[in-house]
Write a protein that holds these residues in place. Structure first.
Motif, PDB file in Angstrom:
ATOM      1  N   LEU A  13      20.440   9.085 -34.894  1.00 61.45           N
ATOM      2  CA  LEU A  13      20.181   7.799 -35.538  1.00 61.45           C
ATOM      3  C   LEU A  13      18.720   7.404 -35.410  1.00 61.45           C
ATOM      4  O   LEU A  13      18.106   6.909 -36.365  1.00 61.45           O
ATOM      5  CB  LEU A  13      21.079   6.716 -34.934  1.00 61.45           C
ATOM      6  N   VAL A  14      18.151   7.616 -34.233  1.00 66.05           N
ATOM      7  CA  VAL A  14      16.737   7.277 -34.033  1.00 66.05           C
ATOM      8  C   VAL A  14      15.853   8.175 -34.889  1.00 66.05           C
ATOM      9  O   VAL A  14      14.929   7.704 -35.569  1.00 66.05           O
ATOM     10  CB  VAL A  14      16.370   7.416 -32.543  1.00 66.05           C
ATOM     11  N   ILE A  15      16.141   9.477 -34.878  1.00 63.82           N
ATOM     12  CA  ILE A  15      15.309  10.423 -35.636  1.00 63.82           C
ATOM     13  C   ILE A  15      15.376  10.128 -37.134  1.00 63.82           C
ATOM     14  O   ILE A  15      14.346  10.053 -37.822  1.00 63.82           O
ATOM     15  CB  ILE A  15      15.757  11.868 -35.343  1.00 63.82           C
ATOM     16  N   VAL A  16      16.601   9.946 -37.645  1.00 54.56           N
ATOM     17  CA  VAL A  16      16.759   9.703 -39.076  1.00 54.56           C
ATOM     18  C   VAL A  16      16.158   8.349 -39.462  1.00 54.56           C
ATOM     19  O   VAL A  16      15.476   8.216 -40.488  1.00 54.56           O
ATOM     20  CB  VAL A  16      18.237   9.786 -39.477  1.00 54.56           C
ATOM     21  N   GLY A  17      16.394   7.332 -38.651  1.00 53.12           N
ATOM     22  CA  GLY A  17      15.846   6.007 -38.956  1.00 53.12           C
ATOM     23  C   GLY A  17      14.325   6.010 -38.997  1.00 53.12           C
ATOM     24  O   GLY A  17      13.711   5.493 -39.934  1.00 53.12           O
TER      25      GLY A  17
END
Length: 466
Positions: free
Chosen positions: A60-64
């Motif tokens: 989630l952090v990487i994609v966001g």
């Protein structure tokens, strides 16, 4: 987006809800495929299951951050004359709003926190002590099973490549495989039912279709050249991040505070700051005496607070049950991690676990059916037998075994079965090693109760040795 896909998914959602309300045993039947009496949910704690459990936050952090970075890069390129942008401000706003509102706010902050459905691993049918409740019916079991937060987040990861690359892209296929693996991992670990996972997927799907209608991505409407109003984009960003902050999933009893080590926990024990100990986050799962002590300290604090609650506070609901659950889990973890099997700490951890199970059994109110009382008492007896096997020189296991046997006998109708059970309790009490001073009163009290019940039931007794 036409209205028909949204209508079709809405009909599918309510059809599945009706199916699970009519046949709630579907969930139990499927959960039983992952469970055996010998090992429980075998996938729980395995490398694969832990990777799936822990990977979602990082993704989630990487994609966001990747989406925000791609949007910023696209704006910079647009200012230099480049025209094609895959991540437009409108797409970014819609994707972040979908993440914040559905997985964040609706699934984690609202439904999981307040629906109360117990997880499969917590149910009596699978070795726990909670009651099963059907999906789509609010429960008083205090669990966080319905729906699945991990699956909702994985479903959002599918929406990202669908918006940016289309349904037939390789990235969408990989995201779908990850979603399927997440569903299997959460079910195989006993964390969620099938209905929990499907509900999360459908909620994200519905949210995706609604947002597509209200805020269509640029790839669907190339004829429209009107840039979205900056005020609208700013509003969407603010709502998205606020909802995402509110929607973060938290534990209701343990692990909500800062991470504390053994020395810090001991300082709080000296200050009798039990609430801080209960709320502390513990990251220690290596087999060692230190890790065992850390978990036992937190379990002690949970048990202390549970015992301090009013006597009428039942173990079947609210804070009392959550504290006792956390205490039981902490003591069992301490026993699992303790390396010095002959250490005095083993007797202490067994004693805490036995007291926790006894407290839960004794707090079950009159509304609880007799079958549940018997199951809770059987758990106490099994734990007491394990204590007798691991610390045979301690009186703890013998006294609690006698207590459980006495309780079991009193659940029976008067007659030979009750007399036999009372005889077993008395025989166990006679085998008890010399109890320490703090257990002498418990030993005497049990012997008095056994004598009284033997007399009331007109049971024949073997002569006592002179």
């Amino acid at each position: 987006m036409r209205a028909s896909p949204l209508l079709a998914v809405s009909i599918l959602f309510f059809a599945l809800a009706d199916l699970w309300l009519a046949f709630p045993q579907i969930d139990l039947a499927i959960a039983s495929l992952f469970w055996t009496p010998e090992v429980g949910f075998a996938a729980r704690g395995t490398f694969w299951e832990q990777v799936m459990y822990g990977s979602i936050d990082a993704l989630l952090v990487i994609v966001g951050l990747g989406l925000i970075g791609a949007w910023a890069r696209g704006r910079w390129r647009a200012s230099s004359g480049a025209r094609a942008r895959r991540v437009t401000g409108r797409r970014l706003a819609c994707l972040l709003l979908l993440l914040a509102l559905v997985p964040g706010l609706i699934v984690n902050a609202l439904l999981k926190e307040h629906w109360g459905r117990a997880r499969p691993a917590q149910l009596e049918q699978f070795g726990g002590h909670h009651d099963f409740s059907p999906a789509f019916i609010v429960s008083d079991q205090g669990g966080g099973a319905f729906p699945s937060g991990h699956v909702a987040a994985a479903a959002w990861l599918v929406a990202v490549p669908v918006v940016l690359f289309g349904l037939g892209s390789v990235w969408t296929g990989l995201a779908l495989l990850y979603l399927l693996a997440m569903v299997l991992a959460r079910m195989a670990a006993g964390a969620h039912f099938l209905s929990d996972t499907l509900t999360s997927i459908l909620l994200v799907w519905l949210g995706f279709l609604i947002l597509q209608r209200r805020c269509p991505p640029a790839w669907r409407s190339r004829s429209s050249r009107h840039a979205p109003r900056r005020g609208l984009l700013r509003t969407l960003f603010v709502v998205a991040f606020l909802a995402l902050a509110v929607g973060c999933e938290t534990q209701s009893i343990v692990g909500t505070g800062p991470e504390l080590d053994l020395e810090q926990l001991q300082e709080r024990v000296a200050a009798s700051d039990w609430e801080a100990i209960v709320a502390a986050t513990i990251d220690c799962d290596e087999p060692s005496d230190t890790c065992a002590e850390v978990h036992a300290i937190q379990a002690d604090a949970c048990l202390r607070l549970a015992i301090q609650l009013p006597a009428e506070a039942s173990a079947t609901g609210g804070r009392t049950r959550r504290l006792l659950d956390a205490a039981e889990a902490g003591y069992r973890e301490a026993l699992r991690l303790q390396r010095s099997r002959e250490a005095p700490a083993m007797a202490s951890y067994h004693g805490g676990l036995l007291l926790t199970l006894s407290e839960r059994r004794n707090r079950l109110d009159a509304s609880v059916r007799e079958q549940k009382l018997a199951r809770e008492n059987q758990k106490l007896l099994e734990a007491a037998n394990q204590a007798r096997a691991q610390v045979p020189d301690s009186a703890l296991g013998f006294i609690y075994s006698a207590s459980a046997l006495l309780y079991h006998a009193l659940l029976m109708e008067s007659g030979s079965d009750r007399c036999h059970g009372l005889g077993q309790a008395e025989a166990m009490l006679k085998q008890t090693p010399v109890p320490p001073a703090e257990l002498v009163n418990d030993h005497q009290r049990l012997q008095t109760l056994i004598d009284q019940e033997l007399g009331k039931s007109n049971c024949a007794r073997a002569p006592r040795p002179s």
